[in-house]
Design an enzyme around this catalytic site. Structure first.
Site, short mmCIF file in Angstrom:
data_model
loop_
_atom_site.label_atom_id
_atom_site.label_comp_id
_atom_site.label_asym_id
_atom_site.label_seq_id
_atom_site.Cartn_x
_atom_site.Cartn_y
_atom_site.Cartn_z
N SER A 124 51.64 48.13 47.43
CA SER A 124 50.94 48.58 46.22
C SER A 124 51.63 49.81 45.66
O SER A 124 52.28 50.56 46.40
CB SER A 124 49.49 48.96 46.57
OG SER A 124 48.89 49.67 45.50
N TYR A 181 43.45 53.73 51.53
CA TYR A 181 44.11 52.51 51.02
C TYR A 181 45.60 52.79 50.82
O TYR A 181 46.46 52.02 51.28
CB TYR A 181 43.46 52.08 49.70
CG TYR A 181 44.15 50.89 49.04
CD1 TYR A 181 44.00 49.61 49.58
CD2 TYR A 181 44.93 51.04 47.90
CE1 TYR A 181 44.63 48.51 48.99
CE2 TYR A 181 45.57 49.95 47.30
CZ TYR A 181 45.41 48.69 47.85
OH TYR A 181 46.03 47.61 47.27
P1 NDP Z 1 41.73 39.46 46.07
O1 NDP Z 1 40.55 40.19 46.60
O2 NDP Z 1 41.54 38.48 44.97
O3 NDP Z 1 42.50 38.71 47.26
C1 NDP Z 1 42.50 39.16 48.58
C2 NDP Z 1 42.67 37.95 49.49
O4 NDP Z 1 42.74 38.35 50.84
C3 NDP Z 1 41.51 36.96 49.39
O5 NDP Z 1 42.05 35.65 49.28
C4 NDP Z 1 40.77 37.12 50.70
O6 NDP Z 1 40.18 35.86 51.05
C5 NDP Z 1 41.90 37.54 51.64
N1 NDP Z 1 41.45 38.32 52.79
C6 NDP Z 1 40.79 39.50 52.79
N2 NDP Z 1 40.51 39.87 54.05
C7 NDP Z 1 41.01 38.90 54.85
C8 NDP Z 1 41.02 38.69 56.26
N3 NDP Z 1 40.44 39.57 57.10
N4 NDP Z 1 41.61 37.58 56.76
C9 NDP Z 1 42.19 36.69 55.92
N5 NDP Z 1 42.21 36.83 54.58
C10 NDP Z 1 41.62 37.92 54.07
O7 NDP Z 1 42.76 40.60 45.64
P2 NDP Z 1 44.31 40.59 45.21
O8 NDP Z 1 44.80 39.24 44.95
O9 NDP Z 1 44.44 41.63 44.16
O10 NDP Z 1 44.97 41.19 46.52
C11 NDP Z 1 46.12 40.65 47.15
C12 NDP Z 1 47.00 41.79 47.66
O11 NDP Z 1 47.51 42.52 46.55
C13 NDP Z 1 46.27 42.79 48.54
O12 NDP Z 1 47.06 43.12 49.66
C14 NDP Z 1 46.12 44.01 47.62
O13 NDP Z 1 46.03 45.20 48.34
C15 NDP Z 1 47.38 43.90 46.81
N6 NDP Z 1 47.37 44.63 45.54
C16 NDP Z 1 46.46 44.30 44.56
C17 NDP Z 1 46.44 45.03 43.37
C18 NDP Z 1 45.44 44.74 42.29
O14 NDP Z 1 45.33 45.57 41.36
N7 NDP Z 1 44.71 43.63 42.33
C19 NDP Z 1 47.42 46.10 43.11
C20 NDP Z 1 48.32 46.36 44.22
C21 NDP Z 1 48.30 45.63 45.36
P3 NDP Z 1 38.87 35.72 51.99
O15 NDP Z 1 37.89 36.72 51.50
O16 NDP Z 1 38.45 34.30 51.79
O17 NDP Z 1 39.35 35.97 53.39
#
Ligand code: NDP
Length: 253
Positions: A148, A161
Site C-alpha cells: 500500500s 496498517y
Molecule cells: P477487499 O476488502 O475488497 O478485499 C480483501 C479480500 O481479502 C477479500 O476478498 C477478503 O475475503 C480477503 N480476506 C480478508 N481476510 C482474509 C483472511 N483472513 N483469509 C483469507 N482471505 C481474507 O479490499 P481490497 O480489494 O481493497 O484489498 C486487497 C488488498 O489491497 C489488501 O491487501 C489491501 O490492504 C490492499 N490495498 C487496498 C487499497 C484500497 O484503497 N482499497 C489501497 C492499498 C492497498 P473474505 O472476507 O471472504 O475472506
C-alpha cells in the site's frame, strides 16, 4: 488489452472474494491462466469461479483463512491436487482497520498483523517451492505482493496498517535477494485509494465515513485497474522484473 504469456499459467490469488483480488482472478482467467481463488466466503468464491467457467476459463474456489496455518496448508494441498505446480501467486488478502493509536485496539492491530503480514508469509511458505520449481523448469514464476501507499507515507490512524504494509514492502525487497537468483520475480505493488469493500471493516462509523468520503471525492482507482497492473507485470518476458509499482489516483498523487 491483451497480455502475452499468461495463457497456460497456474495462478493463486488470495483475497479473491472481492475488490482487487476478484478483479485480478477474473482478468488472469480471461487471459487463459488456471486460477485458484482463496478467501473465507465460500459463496462469493463459488459465484466468481462459476462466472470464470461460464466464460470458458478455469477456476477453483478454495475456502481458506490465511490467519490459520492448517487452513493455508489444506488450501495448498487442494490447489496442488487440482492444478499441480503454481507459477503465479498474488498475495493480496488484507484488512485495513483504521483506528487512533490511543484507542489501544490491540485486537485490530493483531488481526492486521496476522492477516497482512503473517498471512502473506503463510502463503509464501505454501507456494515458494512451486515458484522455484517452475522457474527451474524454464517457466515464468511470479510472486506479487499487494502492499500500500501507506507503507511509505504515514497517515494519522493508519499507523499499524501502515506498519504491516511497510513490512510487506520490505519483505518483497528482502525476498528478491533469495529468489531473483533463482529466476523467481517478486513484484511489490503499492496502491493508493481503490474502490473496494476495504472500508466496510472499519469499526468506528466516523472513520469509516471519512474513508468513504475521500474515496468518493478523490476519483479512486478501480480494482480492474490494479488487476491490469498485475497482469502487465506478470506477462513481461521472464528475465524482466517490474519490481515496484506505486499507483495512485491522480488527485492523490
Ligand atoms: P477487499 O476488502 O475488497 O478485499 C480483501 C479480500 O481479502 C477479500 O476478498 C477478503 O475475503 C480477503 N480476506 C480478508 N481476510 C482474509 C483472511 N483472513 N483469509 C483469507 N482471505 C481474507 O479490499 P481490497 O480489494 O481493497 O484489498 C486487497 C488488498 O489491497 C489488501 O491487501 C489491501 O490492504 C490492499 N490495498 C487496498 C487499497 C484500497 O484503497 N482499497 C489501497 C492499498 C492497498 P473474505 O472476507 O471472504 O475472506
Amino acid at each position: 488489452m491483451s497480455y502475452e504469456n499468461l495463457a497456460g499459467r497456474t495462478a493463486v490469488v488470495t483475497g479473491a472474494a472481492s475488490g482487487i483480488g476478484e478483479a485480478t482472478a477474473l482478468l488472469l482467467a480471461a487471459q487463459g491462466a488456471k486460477v485458484a481463488l482463496i478467501a473465507r466466503r465460500a459463496e462469493r468464491l463459488e459465484a466468481i469461479a462459476d462466472k470464470i467457467r461460464a466464460n470458458g476459463g478455469q477456476a477453483l474456489a478454495v475456502v481458506a483463512d490465511i490467519t490459520d496455518d492448517a487452513s493455508v496448508e489444506a488450501a495448498a494441498a487442494r490447489v496442488h491436487d487440482a492444478y499441480g505446480t503454481v507459477d503465479l501467486v498474488v498475495n493480496n488478502a488484507g484488512v485495513m482497520l483504521v483506528n487512533p493509536v490511543d484507542d489501544g485496539r490491540i485486537d485490530e492491530w493483531q488481526r492486521m498483523i496476522d492477516t497482512n503480514l503473517t498471512g502473506a508469509l503463510r502463503v509464501i511458505r505454501a507456494f515458494t517451492g512451486d515458484l522455484v520449481a517452475a522457474a527451474a523448469d524454464g517457466r515464468a514464476a511470479d510472486l506479487v505482493n499487494i502492499s500500500s501507499v501507506a507503507s511509505h507515507t504515514p497517515f494519522p490512524n493508519y499507523t499499524v496498517y501502515g506498519a504491516t504494509k511497510a513490512a510487506v514492502s520490505f519483505l518483497s525487497q528482502a525476498l528478491r535477494t533469495e529468489l531473483s537468483p533463482r529466476d523467481v520475480r517478486v513484484t511489490n505493488i503499492e496502491p493508493g485509494m481503490t474502490q473496494t469493500e476495504i472500508s466496510t471493516h472499519i469499526s468506528t462509523d466516523e472513520l469509516r465515513e471519512q474513508v468513504d468520503g475521500v474515496l468518493a471525492a478523490i476519483g479512486a482507482l478501480a480494482p480492474e485497474e490494479l488487476a491490469d497492473l498485475v497482469a502487465y507485470a506478470t506477462s513481461r518476458p521472464r528475465h524482466m522484473n517490474l519490481r515496484q509499482i506505486i499507483v495512485l489516483p491522480t488527485r492523490m498523487a
